[in-house]
Design an enzyme around this catalytic site. Structure first.
Site, short mmCIF file in Angstrom:
data_model
loop_
_atom_site.label_atom_id
_atom_site.label_comp_id
_atom_site.label_asym_id
_atom_site.label_seq_id
_atom_site.Cartn_x
_atom_site.Cartn_y
_atom_site.Cartn_z
N SER A 238 -37.90 53.87 26.69
CA SER A 238 -37.53 55.32 26.06
C SER A 238 -36.24 55.00 25.28
O SER A 238 -35.45 53.90 25.52
CB SER A 238 -37.19 56.13 27.31
N TYR B 255 -32.88 59.15 34.94
CA TYR B 255 -33.84 58.63 33.99
C TYR B 255 -33.16 57.59 32.91
O TYR B 255 -33.80 56.52 32.80
CB TYR B 255 -34.34 59.86 33.07
#
Ligand code: NAP
Length: 260
Positions: A146, A159
């Site tokens: 990401s 995350y």
């Protein structure tokens, strides 16, 4: 250039929808036999149907990767039905949007689940598929990381931490297997139009007191969000022989959000 993945067997975790679905279909269109895993059987069935309609070979694997025993079971089924995994796409993950909170209020169980799904599962699956890749002297591991592998995720510490960790795994493993024909790379998407990202936009729009549409428009310098199909071609390239000299990299596809 046509990229041929004939005679390659791919496993795409989280291939039922979103980015994983687009990658699974694109790998199959390039000739790979593709196993897709997720919990939702109906979504898996749709993906395998799409692949088979294009004359591709597909296998649906219903598996909950939050359960450690599901990992070897899933790999055994792939090996029995399609052969050893040549291309592993570690895509299944859980977003910050599932339970966003500042660290001081963070839910410990959600922290553990995020680290498990986004980091430990890619590690365990990579470890399990590597012996046959090393024997064949050919393999591809593609980790869907990401932009939050390189920058913070507001109220999404688990995350960001798990996705930063995934780059550490990518780079270290890439060096360990560099001499044996196995490459390990990461793709770092920006905001992609998927179920996971819809929830994140809802959260950010509410937090800022603006509409979903206003938040969505502001997500990238190019404007709006990416589509899953914007991510898939890079995965196909990384899986191909053409990318034999590419390893240990972390490529952003993010509409210009991150410039390093
Ligand atoms: P998505 O649409 O929510 O899809 C996630 C996939 O993972 C689904 O097929 C889901 O299937 C599967 N999955 C989730 N939990 C699972 C579990 N416990 N066991 C097995 N499968 C599970 O998400 P996405 O946006 O495509 O995200 C895919 C990857 O891209 C993730 O790693 C995410 O972090 C990364 N990413 C996404 C974005 C974005 O903006 N969308 C940006 C950067 C990175 P089931 O729910 O049926 O199990």
């Amino acid at each position: 250039m046509q990229i041929q993945l004939k005679n390659r067997c791919a496993l795409v975790t989280g291939g039922g929808r979103g980015i994983g679905r687009a990658i699974a279909i694109a790998l199959a269109r390039s000739g790979a036999r593709v196993a897709v895993s997720a919990r939702t059987a109906a979504e898996l069935a749709k993906v395998t149907k799409t692949i088979r309609k294009d004359n591709g070979e597909a296998l649906a694997l219903q598996a909950d990767l939050s359960k450690p025993e599901a990992l070897p079971q899933m790999l055994e089924l792939v090996e029995q039905q399609l052969g050893p995994v040549d291309i592993l796409v570690n895509n299944a993950g859980i977003g910050s949007s599932a339970d966003p909170k500042p660290v001081i209020d963070f839910d410990d169980a959600f922290w553990d689940l995020s680290l498990w799904l986004n980091l430990t599962v890619p590690y365990r699956l990579s470890k399990a598929v590597l012996p046959s890749m090393v024997t064949k002297r050919w393999g591809r591991i593609i980790n869907i990381a990401s932009i939050n592998s390189k920058m913070p995720s507001f109220h999404g510490a688990a995350y960001a931490a798990s996705k930063h960790g995934l780059l550490g795994l990518t780079r270290t493993l890439a060096l360990e297997v560099a001499k044996v024909g196995v490459t390990v790379n990461a793709i770092c998407p920006g905001p992609v139009h998927t179920a996971m990202n819809d929830k994140r936009i809802e959260y950010d729009a509410k937090r800022k007191g603006i509409s979903f549409e206003e938040q969505e428009k502001s997500m990238t310098p190019i404007g709006g969000r990416l589509e899953p199909e914007d991510i898939a071609p890079l995965a196909v390239y990384l899986a191909s022989d053409a990318a034999r000299m590419v390893t240990g990299q972390a490529y952003n596809i993010c509409g210009g959000v991150l410039l390093y």
